[in-house]
Design a protein around this motif. Structure first.
Motif, short mmCIF file in Angstrom:
data_model
loop_
_atom_site.label_atom_id
_atom_site.label_comp_id
_atom_site.label_asym_id
_atom_site.label_seq_id
_atom_site.Cartn_x
_atom_site.Cartn_y
_atom_site.Cartn_z
N ILE A 59 -30.78 9.90 -8.48
CA ILE A 59 -31.30 10.94 -7.58
C ILE A 59 -30.57 12.25 -7.88
CG2 ILE A 59 -31.56 11.68 -5.19
CD1 ILE A 59 -33.38 9.37 -5.91
N ARG A 60 -31.33 13.28 -8.14
CA ARG A 60 -30.75 14.58 -8.50
C ARG A 60 -30.12 15.24 -7.26
NH1 ARG A 60 -32.12 17.48 -12.87
NH2 ARG A 60 -34.03 16.25 -13.14
N PRO A 61 -28.82 15.54 -7.27
CA PRO A 61 -28.17 16.15 -6.11
C PRO A 61 -28.80 17.50 -5.75
CG PRO A 61 -26.54 15.33 -7.67
CD PRO A 61 -27.87 15.27 -8.36
N GLY A 62 -28.90 17.75 -4.47
CA GLY A 62 -29.39 19.04 -3.99
C GLY A 62 -30.87 19.26 -4.16
N THR A 63 -31.62 18.19 -4.42
CA THR A 63 -33.07 18.32 -4.62
C THR A 63 -33.78 18.55 -3.29
OG1 THR A 63 -32.97 16.84 -6.52
CG2 THR A 63 -35.14 17.19 -5.51
N GLN A 64 -34.74 19.44 -3.30
CA GLN A 64 -35.60 19.67 -2.14
C GLN A 64 -36.87 18.85 -2.32
OE1 GLN A 64 -34.95 21.60 0.67
NE2 GLN A 64 -36.81 20.70 1.51
N LEU A 65 -37.08 17.86 -1.46
CA LEU A 65 -38.30 17.07 -1.50
C LEU A 65 -39.48 17.91 -1.02
CD1 LEU A 65 -37.00 13.75 0.11
CD2 LEU A 65 -37.53 14.11 -2.31
N ARG A 66 -40.65 17.60 -1.55
CA ARG A 66 -41.84 18.24 -0.98
C ARG A 66 -42.02 17.75 0.45
NH1 ARG A 66 -46.13 14.57 -0.66
NH2 ARG A 66 -45.98 12.76 -2.05
N GLU A 67 -42.65 18.59 1.29
CA GLU A 67 -42.86 18.16 2.67
C GLU A 67 -43.76 16.94 2.70
OE1 GLU A 67 -43.40 20.76 6.35
OE2 GLU A 67 -45.44 20.01 6.05
#
Length: 547
Positions: free
Chosen positions: A504-512
């Motif tokens: 899992i890429r740190p600091g990733t923003q998931l799509r809503e």
């Protein structure tokens, strides 16, 4: 290859509130997980938002597929309403019913049921808020063993009270903290017990705190300035900090190759639903059906409203509302407010009931075994056959049922009148104003399709504005209130999802995403099959993963 998944729900934990506290330096473990992993907001249904999120999460399906909208069931062909508990999961099982290939531990998830397709351990209603299930486990002896080893959850079925009850609020805080400690210990030991393919649990204490401690925490609540204590500590934040510490303790037991999923399927905010849905709406529909009459809490339109009820005298909100039942006899009206509720039948015998609405009293309904006796909407049920439209008891939005001929046993609205009546009621609702602010009370009115098999039982769904109201003006039908506020926090259709673990890429923003996406996301992380009938999709995409 299968990686273990540890999924931890924070029941009704609001992302806006959590993010604010994290930015202020609180909730350090949640902040660490957010920074280390992939994080995003979730939305959920705009209505039935208190009743549906857990079933939506567990089944991977929206309620228009399952047909399950609420644990409160209006029985078509009668005027009866009952509590039916959690969805039966016969057509759409819980997502963790994965058979022999996956070892699963499910501990204290709200609104679930035991499922024989789960290979592992299941515990229901150990301490969940509103579990909608009996306290059970598989294997059957497991629950008793947990209670012996760790103790029962002291807040189970005891996290319902009134904001003005100091003793209740003090006890609630104590029992929630005890429950968090015991829950954390149980989950840590489950993690040590074996390498589960999935371990799923939920901290329900955040839900209970949000309902009853909200006004002690959030300055924009109308009751904040009337707080019953002067302590500098924020008691709701203290509960969330205790959960955060419990999460920190759990991290040491999470296998290095495991995915840790922390989520909330819905959130919380100022309570804008209880008083409008449980009282204002049924009282308005009574006045609408019987022009010129009032049943409860008549006010004086055109005047400055009386002060907020900041020191109720009765033990319960139900008692406070029942004492406001209207009588044209001034002496009786005065005595109703001064004497205990058990004296009200005596007043009826001595002074008569001329000019009063023939409501079912909460005591009468309780004696009849009606579990919803405490909701004012239920008091009007003896009159439903005579009303054009009535309010179905609710935990969130306002639910209106048209008394339709050919559908209801004593329907008085012809099919030809149905649409025009819905339009008339809708127009009236949009005209409601908060008598303190002059602002609108109603945000939206939704007309549900009348012929869909899995439609809601309400013909009209009223979504309330975000400003709490204790007194309203409803045009030609007068003023209702002021009345005391009930629970100070209620639900919002927003949640969050945080994923940490291998790749899992740190600091990733998931799509809503949507609450219905949680189940396929967890199954994706487990490398388990995702049923084709699911309404949601996995939120784990290529952008989330390290190359």
């Amino acid at each position: 290859m299968k990686n273990p998944v540890i999924a931890i729900g924070l029941d009704a934990a609001d992302p806006e509130l959590l993010e604010t506290w994290m930015n202020q330096g609180y909730l350090g473990h949640l902040k660490q997980l957010k920074d280390r992993g992939a994080y995003g907001r979730l939305t959920n249904l705009e209505y039935y938002k208190a009743e549906t999120p857990w079933t939506t999460f567990l089944t991977g399906c929206l309620p228009n597929k399952t047909g399950y909208w609420s644990p409160v069931k209006f029985h078509e062909g009668s005027y009866n309403v009952s509590e039916i508990g959690a969805y039966n999961f016969q057509e759409y099982p819980p997502f963790y019913a994965l058979g022999e290939e996956y070892r699963v531990a499910v501990f204290d998830v709200p609104q679930s049921r035991l499922c024989d397709r789960v290979n592992g351990e299941q515990v229901l209603a150990w301490g969940a808020h509103s579990p909608q299930s009996a306290s059970l486990s598989h294997p059957p002896e497991l629950l008793d063993q947990l209670n012996r080893d760790y103790g029962k959850h002291p807040a189970l079925h005891r996290d319902h009270g009134d904001w003005w009850d100091k003793a209740y609020l003090s006890r609630l805080q104590k029992t929630l903290h005890q429950g968090i400690d015991r829950r954390g210990a149980i989950v840590r030991d489950l993690l040590k017990q074996e390498r589960w393919d999935l371990l799923l649990t939920v901290f329900s204490e955040t839900h209970s705190a949000g309902h009853d401690l909200w006004y002690l925490s959030q300055p924009d609540h109308p009751l904040y300035e009337h707080k019953l204590n002067t302590a500098s500590e924020d008691p709701m934040l203290a509960v969330f900090e205790a959960v955060d510490r419990a999460l920190g303790n759990l991290l040491a037991e999470v296998p290095e190759d495991a995915y840790l999923v922390v989520f909330s399927a819905h959130g919380s905010g100022n309570n804008t639903t209880d008083v409008p849905s449980m009282l204002f709406l049924p009282e308005f529909l009574y006045r609408f059906s019987f022009p010129g009459k009032v049943a409860i809490a008549p006010g004086k339109p055109g005047t400055i409203p009386e002060a907020i009820v900041s020191a109720p005298r009765r033990k319960t909100w139900t008692g406070e509302i029942w004492e406001r039942k209207y009588s044209p006899n001034p002496l009786k009206q005065f005595l109703r407010q001064q004497l205990p509720s058990q004296c009200h039948p005596m007043l009826d015998r001595l002074l008569g009931t001329f000019g009063e609405a023939p409501l079912g009293s909460p005591e009468q309904l309780r004696q009849q075994g009606n579990p919803l006796f405490w909701q004012p909407a239920t008091w009007y049920s003896p009159l439903w056959p005579q009303m054009k439209a009535f309010a179905i008891p609710s935990y969130s939005e306002g639910y209106i049922r048209i008394n339709l001929a050919g559908r209801e046993p004593s329907g008085i609205v012809s099919p030809e009148e149905y649409d025009s009546l819905c339009q008339e009621i809708t127009a009236q609702l949009y005209g409601w104003t908060n008598a303190r602010t002059g602002g609108p009370v109603v945000k939206k009115v939704i007309h549900t399709p009348p012929n869909r098999r899995t439609r809601p039982e309400a013909d009209l769904i009223v979504i309330w504005n975000d400003k709490p109201a204790d007194v309203i003006d409803c045009g030609q039908f007068g003023r209702i209130g002021p009345v005391p506020y009930r629970r100070t926090g209620s639900h919002r259709n927003r949640g969050f999802l945080n994923i940490t673990g291998p790749g899992i890429r740190p600091g990733t923003q998931l799509r809503e995403g949507h609450g219905v996406d949680l189940a396929p996301t967890i199954l994706k992380l487990m490398n388990a099959p995702i049923p084709g009938y699911y309404d949601g999709t996995s939120l784990v995409e290529k952008s989330v993963l390290l190359s």
